[in-house]
Design a protein around this motif. Structure first.
Motif, PDB file in Angstrom:
ATOM      1  N   GLU A 289       0.866  -1.176   0.000  1.00 48.39           N
ATOM      2  CA  GLU A 289       0.000   0.000   0.000  1.00 48.39           C
ATOM      3  C   GLU A 289       0.903   1.227   0.000  1.00 48.39           C
ATOM      4  OE1 GLU A 289      -3.508   2.215   0.011  1.00 48.39           O
ATOM      5  OE2 GLU A 289      -3.254   0.046  -0.260  1.00 48.39           O
ATOM      6  N   ALA A 290       0.876   1.993  -1.097  1.00 45.69           N
ATOM      7  CA  ALA A 290       1.845   3.077  -1.272  1.00 45.69           C
ATOM      8  C   ALA A 290       1.387   3.991  -2.400  1.00 45.69           C
ATOM      9  CB  ALA A 290       3.225   2.501  -1.604  1.00 45.69           C
ATOM     10  N   PRO A 291       1.989   5.168  -2.517  1.00 48.36           N
ATOM     11  CA  PRO A 291       1.721   5.999  -3.696  1.00 48.36           C
ATOM     12  C   PRO A 291       2.205   5.289  -4.962  1.00 48.36           C
ATOM     13  CG  PRO A 291       2.851   7.247  -1.971  1.00 48.36           C
ATOM     14  CD  PRO A 291       2.909   5.813  -1.560  1.00 48.36           C
ATOM     15  N   LYS A 292       1.652   5.700  -6.086  1.00 46.21           N
ATOM     16  CA  LYS A 292       2.103   5.147  -7.367  1.00 46.21           C
ATOM     17  C   LYS A 292       3.606   5.397  -7.510  1.00 46.21           C
ATOM     18  CE  LYS A 292       1.270   7.268 -11.287  1.00 46.21           C
ATOM     19  NZ  LYS A 292       0.582   7.796 -12.494  1.00 46.21           N
ATOM     20  N   PRO A 293       4.392   4.349  -7.765  1.00 48.66           N
ATOM     21  CA  PRO A 293       5.837   4.542  -7.832  1.00 48.66           C
ATOM     22  C   PRO A 293       6.258   5.284  -9.099  1.00 48.66           C
ATOM     23  CG  PRO A 293       5.296   2.304  -8.440  1.00 48.66           C
ATOM     24  CD  PRO A 293       4.015   2.943  -7.978  1.00 48.66           C
ATOM     25  N   SER A 294       7.324   6.002  -8.980  1.00 47.71           N
ATOM     26  CA  SER A 294       7.907   6.691 -10.138  1.00 47.71           C
ATOM     27  C   SER A 294       9.022   5.814 -10.699  1.00 47.71           C
ATOM     28  CB  SER A 294       8.453   8.055  -9.715  1.00 47.71           C
ATOM     29  OG  SER A 294       9.100   8.679 -10.805  1.00 47.71           O
TER      30      SER A 294
END
Length: 362
Positions: A69-74
């Motif tokens: 569960e995390a922000p969309k990775p770059s």
């Protein structure tokens, strides 16, 4: 080994380091054990409930999936757009192939999946898109079976006393509805939408995927065992609709099989008794059930053939034959039935139970 050959591993290690997965469960799908680690108690509980029939206390596993569960990775990669499937026009996914794996990104949700070998990762808003995490885990099992020589089919699956039937059908024919009607008459559930076939020397074995049925309101309203699937406020909206409107309505609900039919009714393997292809239409015509020679009825093949899609990646020089001839050769080892004419789920259930009874008597 050059630097590119570990690119997937480096991405996975970096993301796991940033969002450490400290919760774990183990799933047993037939001969494949999948370790699942997450960084979210809520996500772990969601997966535990969904896969409740397949939880294992095994200390080891054959492959690992971590879900973060995390922000969309770059990621610094240039992604390629996956063209829509025939008949569709919405672009849903993009991907990049690495020397040691593949990255797939969902455009709408931002969910990102990194996989290769027996080590895979899902990252993004997982809780809001738990169904995509579930599908990813199931796709790891499908890949496992394809590497064992299985052929992938687009069908539901049911079984009784070790004999199984694959239920295929052209779009909207009601294969999941038929499977659930059959469960009300005593059969077990094997798969909702994908089956895998493999010859063992004595015939075909059929393997299912741990995906719960997703049904429209009409299916629930016409099966008393599914009465609890639709929330009361939704039921009030649907009960007054005409049959034609219910048939075409797209509003999906997950069916937790143990809640509706009792525990122990979801299994993933059986000896294949046959393939049933639904090719009927609503109307007053009588329902016709007939055995067919699939080589003479190649028009039925598209109802069953299924591409493995973006989430299957050939590795280490593998070659897998998913040609029409491969399907014909495989299905020649079992019996194939067409159900045509008018839609009659009771008649179709009778026919399927007769096929299963014949299988048991052989």
């Amino acid at each position: 080994m050059n630097g590119k050959s570990t690119e997937r591993q480096e991405i996975v290690q970096r993301l796991r380091s940033e969002f450490p997965p400290d919760r774990q469960l183990v799933l047993a799908f037939d001969d494949c054990r999948i370790g699942v680690r997450t960084n979210s108690l809520a996500l772990t509980d969601t997966l535990r409930e969904y896969f409740s029939d397949f939880l294992s206390d095994a200390p080891t596993w054959d492959m690992l999936v971590t879900a973060h569960e995390a922000p969309k990775p770059s990621l610094p990669h240039t992604f390629t757009t996956k063209e829509p499937d025939p008949g569709k026009n919405k672009i849903k996914e993009e991907f990049v192939d690495l020397a040691d794996g593949r990255v797939v990104r969902k455009r709408l949700t931002g969910m990102t999946f990194v996989f290769g070998g027996d080590d895979s990762l899902a990252i993004g808003p997982c809780l809001a898109n738990a169904n995509q995490v579930i599908n990813f885990i199931n796709n790891r099992f499908i890949s496992w079976k394809l590497r064992q020589g299985c052929l992938l089919g687009h069908a539901a699956g049911i079984g009784l006393h070790g004999c199984g039937l694959a239920l295929a059908g052209f779009s909207g024919m009601g294969k999941s509805t038929l499977a659930l009607h059959l469960m009300s008459r005593g059969v077990d559930f094997i798969s909702n939408d994908r089956v895998l076939l493999r010859e063992d020397g004595a015939g075909l074995n059929m393997y299912g995927v741990a995906k719960l049925p997703r049904i429209n309101p009409g299916t629930a309203l016409n099966n008393p065992d599914l009465a609890g699937v639709i929330p009361p406020q939704d039921r009030e909206r649907f009960v007054g609709l005409a049959p034609e409107a219910l048939w075409s309505l797209e509003h999906k609900y997950d069916v937790f099989l143990d809640h509706c039919f009792g525990p122990g009714r979801f299994t993933l393997a059986a000896t294949m008794a046959g393939l049933v292809v639904l090719n009927w239409q609503r109307g007053t015509a009588p329902t016709v059930v007939r055995e067919v020679d699939i080589r003479q009825r190649r028009d039925l093949l598209p109802a069953f053939m299924k591409s493995a899609g973006l989430f299957f990646l050939l590795e280490h020089g593998e070659e897998i034959d998913h040609s029409e001839e491969a399907y014909l050769e495989c299905l020649a080892k079992t019996r194939v039935y067409e159900i045509s004419g008018g839609v009659d789920f009771n008649r179709a259930c009778d026919a399927c139970l007769e096929i299963l009874a014949e299988c048991r008597s052989r």
